[in-house]
Design an enzyme around this catalytic site. Structure first.
Site, PDB file in Angstrom:
ATOM      1  CB  SER A  84      -0.863   0.062   1.257  1.00 49.10           C
ATOM      2  OG  SER A  84      -1.772  -0.989   1.270  1.00 49.10           O
ATOM      3  CG  HIS A 127      -3.047  -1.300  -3.626  1.00 51.07           C
ATOM      4  ND1 HIS A 127      -3.778  -0.173  -3.394  1.00 51.07           N
ATOM      5  CD2 HIS A 127      -2.723  -1.786  -2.415  1.00 51.07           C
ATOM      6  CE1 HIS A 127      -3.891   0.016  -2.087  1.00 51.07           C
ATOM      7  NE2 HIS A 127      -3.257  -0.944  -1.480  1.00 51.07           N
ATOM      8  CD  GLU A 159      -4.949   2.538  -6.124  1.00 55.87           C
ATOM      9  OE1 GLU A 159      -5.314   3.714  -6.146  1.00 55.87           O
ATOM     10  OE2 GLU A 159      -4.211   2.085  -5.219  1.00 55.87           O
ATOM     11  CG  ASN A 183      -4.887   4.113   0.330  1.00 51.88           C
ATOM     12  OD1 ASN A 183      -6.082   4.131   0.630  1.00 51.88           O
ATOM     13  ND2 ASN A 183      -4.177   2.999   0.319  1.00 51.88           N
TER      14      ASN A 183
HETATM   15  N1  LIG Z   1      -4.953  -4.883   5.270  1.00 53.97           N
HETATM   16  C1  LIG Z   1      -5.318  -4.033   4.347  1.00 53.97           C
HETATM   17  O1  LIG Z   1      -6.360  -3.368   4.452  1.00 53.97           O
HETATM   18  C2  LIG Z   1      -4.488  -3.869   3.106  1.00 53.97           C
HETATM   19  C3  LIG Z   1      -5.090  -3.340   1.948  1.00 53.97           C
HETATM   20  C4  LIG Z   1      -4.340  -3.242   0.776  1.00 53.97           C
HETATM   21  C5  LIG Z   1      -3.010  -3.621   0.778  1.00 53.97           C
HETATM   22  N2  LIG Z   1      -2.449  -4.095   1.927  1.00 53.97           N
HETATM   23  C6  LIG Z   1      -1.029  -4.522   1.851  1.00 53.97           C
HETATM   24  O2  LIG Z   1      -0.990  -5.939   1.750  1.00 53.97           O
HETATM   25  C7  LIG Z   1       0.189  -6.446   2.387  1.00 53.97           C
HETATM   26  C8  LIG Z   1      -0.218  -7.468   3.420  1.00 53.97           C
HETATM   27  O3  LIG Z   1      -1.071  -6.872   4.366  1.00 53.97           O
HETATM   28  P1  LIG Z   1      -2.030  -7.722   5.311  1.00 53.97           P
HETATM   29  O4  LIG Z   1      -2.969  -6.741   5.923  1.00 53.97           O
HETATM   30  O5  LIG Z   1      -2.556  -8.879   4.567  1.00 53.97           O
HETATM   31  O6  LIG Z   1      -0.985  -8.208   6.415  1.00 53.97           O
HETATM   32  P2  LIG Z   1      -1.138  -9.444   7.430  1.00 53.97           P
HETATM   33  O7  LIG Z   1      -0.224  -9.135   8.556  1.00 53.97           O
HETATM   34  O8  LIG Z   1      -2.575  -9.725   7.704  1.00 53.97           O
HETATM   35  O9  LIG Z   1      -0.566 -10.693   6.599  1.00 53.97           O
HETATM   36  C9  LIG Z   1       0.782 -10.831   6.264  1.00 53.97           C
HETATM   37  C10 LIG Z   1       1.106 -12.316   6.212  1.00 53.97           C
HETATM   38  O10 LIG Z   1       2.446 -12.458   5.740  1.00 53.97           O
HETATM   39  C11 LIG Z   1       3.032 -13.520   6.452  1.00 53.97           C
HETATM   40  N3  LIG Z   1       4.475 -13.447   6.373  1.00 53.97           N
HETATM   41  C12 LIG Z   1       5.358 -12.810   7.166  1.00 53.97           C
HETATM   42  N4  LIG Z   1       6.609 -13.022   6.742  1.00 53.97           N
HETATM   43  C13 LIG Z   1       6.509 -13.828   5.658  1.00 53.97           C
HETATM   44  C14 LIG Z   1       7.472 -14.412   4.800  1.00 53.97           C
HETATM   45  N5  LIG Z   1       8.762 -14.212   4.956  1.00 53.97           N
HETATM   46  N6  LIG Z   1       7.003 -15.186   3.787  1.00 53.97           N
HETATM   47  C15 LIG Z   1       5.690 -15.403   3.615  1.00 53.97           C
HETATM   48  N7  LIG Z   1       4.758 -14.877   4.404  1.00 53.97           N
HETATM   49  C16 LIG Z   1       5.169 -14.097   5.419  1.00 53.97           C
HETATM   50  C17 LIG Z   1       2.503 -13.375   7.858  1.00 53.97           C
HETATM   51  O11 LIG Z   1       2.649 -14.596   8.574  1.00 53.97           O
HETATM   52  C18 LIG Z   1       1.052 -13.006   7.580  1.00 53.97           C
HETATM   53  O12 LIG Z   1       0.228 -14.144   7.501  1.00 53.97           O
HETATM   54  C19 LIG Z   1       0.921  -5.243   2.942  1.00 53.97           C
HETATM   55  O13 LIG Z   1       1.889  -4.844   2.027  1.00 53.97           O
HETATM   56  C20 LIG Z   1      -0.164  -4.184   3.044  1.00 53.97           C
HETATM   57  O14 LIG Z   1       0.336  -2.874   2.902  1.00 53.97           O
HETATM   58  C21 LIG Z   1      -3.152  -4.260   3.081  1.00 53.97           C
END
Ligand SMILES: NC(=O)c1ccc[n+]([C@@H]2O[C@H](COP(=O)([O-])OP(=O)(O)OC[C@H]3O[C@@H](n4cnc5c(N)ncnc54)[C@H](O)[C@@H]3O)[C@@H](O)[C@H]2O)c1
Length: 394
Positions: free
Chosen positions: A117, A138, A150, A189
């Site tokens: 993000s 995204h 996106e 965003n």
């Molecule tokens: N949550 C949101 O609303 C949202 C929306 C759009 C984009 N994002 C982006 O998506 C990405 C993930 O966000 P999220 O909210 O799903 O996070 P999250 O913390 O819910 O999930 C991340 C996952 O990655 C895993 N992980 C950690 N290290 C790892 C590794 N080395 N290899 C594989 N997996 C690993 C963790 O165990 C976890 O299950 C981020 O870059 C975030 O900016 C999040």
């Protein structure tokens, strides 16, 4: 051709992305660091598929689920897939390590995508030998329900990768919009960040109260939620981190609103802590925002900064006006695009309100963009002059 999708990270976003890809008929690998996390992810996917089944959107949960393979074997999944979609925590070094690994294992035509993000796509891409095939894809949360995606170009992403990513997102049944440069916050965003920042400053400086603003944006502009209601809902802590990330990378966002830090430090995190801009007796509590509360609010003053940011995106060639408006409608749930609003309010009104805020409070986000000034000079005032961002026959 994309047949197999490799989702790295099975958290909030990763499990949703895997589900969306499987629903569209792709074979999906999903990887995370432990079997326990993977099991939880599969449970969540199953739960969500059951909801879709109850709503008769799919005919078999098992059939979709059978296309998803949860794995701890990164190498096998990477070697067998045509696109890698990374959704691990927002940490540049972690993402770069994963991209380097994907690059060394995936076939040479494979696309490497990140769901980040706030991190620059170009810096993630530099960890690979194929920065031309690295792209931001995204998704919004939750991926299964949110229509918008996106697609973000890094500085070396080639047109073929953008085109294939666009087709892939369309094949998921989603609506892709193109972001031509990896500016902080991309489109949605960035626009939301501008509105949230300026609205918060207007409260901090005593111009309006949160409930006045929320009432006005809901009842005068038709937004689905008040701006402060939304902050409480997503979490003041989340908003604080997003604002920090934007401020670090972009001077336009450097004037952070002091109220957010104050609330964050006091532990007033919104719905989840029982208090934020409003108070909550339970997590399902909604704030009382009466229609009359917004009577004295000039809603153009509150929302003009988002038009300003949209103008900045347009002038810098980062997105088309259609994509900006699609992003605002589908990403933020506004009933109209922000440029459509601007045309209705009148570009002269928008500039007047931006000048009011800029002159009174010195907020850079409210300094009228050159494009708006140019439009004024050319008499492109919006609907009333038959041309603004769009043209009108009547
Ligand atoms: N949550 C949101 O609303 C949202 C929306 C759009 C984009 N994002 C982006 O998506 C990405 C993930 O966000 P999220 O909210 O799903 O996070 P999250 O913390 O819910 O999930 C991340 C996952 O990655 C895993 N992980 C950690 N290290 C790892 C590794 N080395 N290899 C594989 N997996 C690993 C963790 O165990 C976890 O299950 C981020 O870059 C975030 O900016 C999040």
């Amino acid at each position: 051709m994309i047949r197999r999708v490799f989702v790295v990270g099975a958290g909030t976003m990763g499990h949703g992305i895997a589900e969306v890809a499987a629903l569209a008929g792709y074979e999906v690998y999903i990887y995370d660091i432990s079997a326990e996390i993977l099991n939880k992810a599969i449970e969540k996917i199953k739960w969500s598929l059951e909801k879709l089944y109850e709503k008769r959107r799919i005919s078999s949960v098992e059939e979709v689920l059978s296309r998803i393979r949860a794995t701890l074997n990164f190498e096998e999944a990477a070697r067998n897939s045509d696109i890698g979609i990374e959704a691990v925590p927002e940490n540049l070094q972690l993402k770069r390590d994963i991209f380097a690994r994907l690059d060394s294992l995936m076939h040479e035509d494979a696309i490497l995508a990140t769901n980040t993000s706030s991190l620059p796509i170009s810096e993630i891409a530099e960890a690979t030998r194929r920065p031309n095939k690295v792209v931001g894809i995204h998704f919004f949360n939750p991926p299964v329900l949110m229509q918008l995606v996106e697609i973000i170009k890094g500085n070396k992403t080639d047109d073929d990768t953008v085109r294939r990513s666009f087709e892939f997102v369309k094949s998921l049944g989603k609506t892709p919009i193109i972001v031509n440069r990896d500016v902080p916050g991309f489109i949605v965003n960035r626009i939301l960040g501008a509105i949230q920042n300026v609205a918060c400053h207007l409260v901090y400086r005593g111009e309006y109260t949160p409930v006045e603003i929320d009432s006005a944006v809901k009842y005068k502009a038709g937004l689905p939620m008040g701006l402060f209601e939304l902050r409480d809902f997503t979490g003041i802590d989340v908003g604080y981190m997003v604002a920090k990330a934007l401020a670090e990378r972009d001077p336009l966002f450097r004037q952070e609103c002091p109220l957010i830090e104050e609330y964050y430090k006091k532990g007033w995190l919104g719905v989840k802590s029982g208090k934020g801009f409003y108070e909550y007796k339970s997590p399902s509590d909604r704030p009382n925002i009466p229609k009359e509360a917004g009577e004295r609010v000039n809603v153009v003053r509150v929302l003009a900064s988002s038009v300003n940011m949209a103008a900045w995106l347009l002038r810098n060639g980062i997105a088309t006006k259609e994509d900006i408006d699609t992003g605002v409608r589908l990403g933020l749930g506004y009933p109209k695009g922000i440029l459509q609003y601007a045309d209705e309010w009148g570009i002269d009104e928008v500039v007047k309100e931006l000048e009011y805020i800029y002159n009174k409070y010195g907020l850079i986000l409210a300094k009228p963009d050159e494009l708006l000034i140019q439009m004024l000079k050319e008499g492109k005032l919006g609907r009333k002059s038959k041309e603004g961002f769009y043209k009108y026959a009547t």
